[in-house]
Design a protein around this motif. Sequence first.
Motif, mmCIF file in Angstrom:
data_model
loop_
_atom_site.group_PDB
_atom_site.id
_atom_site.type_symbol
_atom_site.label_atom_id
_atom_site.label_comp_id
_atom_site.label_asym_id
_atom_site.label_seq_id
_atom_site.Cartn_x
_atom_site.Cartn_y
_atom_site.Cartn_z
ATOM 1 N N LEU A 84 0.853 -1.186 0.000
ATOM 2 C CA LEU A 84 0.000 0.000 0.000
ATOM 3 C C LEU A 84 0.891 1.238 0.000
ATOM 4 N N LEU A 85 0.781 2.030 -1.070
ATOM 5 C CA LEU A 85 1.651 3.191 -1.254
ATOM 6 C C LEU A 85 0.827 4.449 -1.466
ATOM 7 N N ILE A 135 2.496 16.597 6.690
ATOM 8 C CA ILE A 135 1.527 15.871 5.881
ATOM 9 C C ILE A 135 2.254 14.843 5.011
ATOM 10 N N SER A 136 1.821 13.600 5.080
ATOM 11 C CA SER A 136 2.448 12.538 4.295
ATOM 12 C C SER A 136 2.004 12.608 2.843
ATOM 13 N N PRO A 137 2.831 12.097 1.930
ATOM 14 C CA PRO A 137 2.367 11.952 0.543
ATOM 15 C C PRO A 137 1.100 11.114 0.513
ATOM 16 N N GLY A 138 0.232 11.394 -0.430
ATOM 17 C CA GLY A 138 -1.037 10.697 -0.509
ATOM 18 C C GLY A 138 -2.198 11.502 0.030
ATOM 19 N N PHE A 139 -1.896 12.662 0.649
ATOM 20 C CA PHE A 139 -2.954 13.560 1.114
ATOM 21 C C PHE A 139 -3.625 14.150 -0.113
ATOM 22 N N THR A 140 -4.956 13.995 -0.201
ATOM 23 C CA THR A 140 -5.649 14.356 -1.435
ATOM 24 C C THR A 140 -6.990 14.999 -1.127
ATOM 25 N N THR A 141 -7.572 15.606 -2.144
ATOM 26 C CA THR A 141 -8.919 16.160 -2.055
ATOM 27 C C THR A 141 -9.890 15.197 -2.710
ATOM 28 N N LEU A 142 -10.892 14.759 -1.960
ATOM 29 C CA LEU A 142 -11.895 13.832 -2.482
ATOM 30 C C LEU A 142 -12.912 14.578 -3.344
ATOM 31 N N PRO A 143 -13.677 13.862 -4.170
ATOM 32 C CA PRO A 143 -14.661 14.531 -5.050
ATOM 33 C C PRO A 143 -15.657 15.400 -4.311
ATOM 34 N N VAL A 172 -3.983 5.598 0.326
ATOM 35 C CA VAL A 172 -2.931 4.673 -0.112
ATOM 36 C C VAL A 172 -3.574 3.588 -0.970
ATOM 37 N N SER A 173 -2.836 3.100 -1.943
ATOM 38 C CA SER A 173 -3.407 2.151 -2.898
ATOM 39 C C SER A 173 -2.381 1.100 -3.280
#
Length: 213
Positions: free
Chosen positions: A20-21, A53-61, A69-70
Amino acid sequence: NFLLTADLYYNRLTNFVTDLLPGINPAYPNYEIPDEISSSRRVIVERFMDENISPGFTTLPDGSHALVVSYANAGEVDEWGFEFSATYRFLSNAFISGNYSFFDFKVNDNALGDMLEPNTPKHKLNLGLNYKNAEGLDLNINLRYVDKFEWASGVFQGQVPSYVTLNCATGYKIDTDIRLGLTVTNLLNNEHYELFGGSINGRRALAAITFDF
């Protein structure tokens, strides 16, 4: 009375399932600071995100934020090795056998942040003695050596130390239809683990009665 075998192999493996990355799923790109934030404040926000803030922080729809993580398919590895085995029958009802295997690999490409390990040792060795007589008694004694190796699977990452086990199995046919058996794994109780994060393996014994009909 003597049998010898040898095998060589070479493989190229691609598109492993990664751990999971963060930041690898194109549907969830890393958060970007909105353009309407002034340049003076942008510096402060960027510094805060870099430090907290770790990488992978995103804005959801829906406009909310999350750390995503995926799994992905990535990586290319070359692996090669050989296996060698020999068997020698020194009596009509007894023989000794042994095998040795060597393994090595090279990571040509992998996803950023992913740790590719084969989770298998470079060296493995087995030596065995087998005996069976006409009265129904059979015996197998096996000595197994496994070299230390690195393990990486999810959160479990570390080294599996080398270990040696002595394993025995014996049986006796009471008649043509009934057999008593006893198998003891790790006879000398050499406590060890065979995968990082796994349970400790000690001596284990299994008795059995087999009926043929």
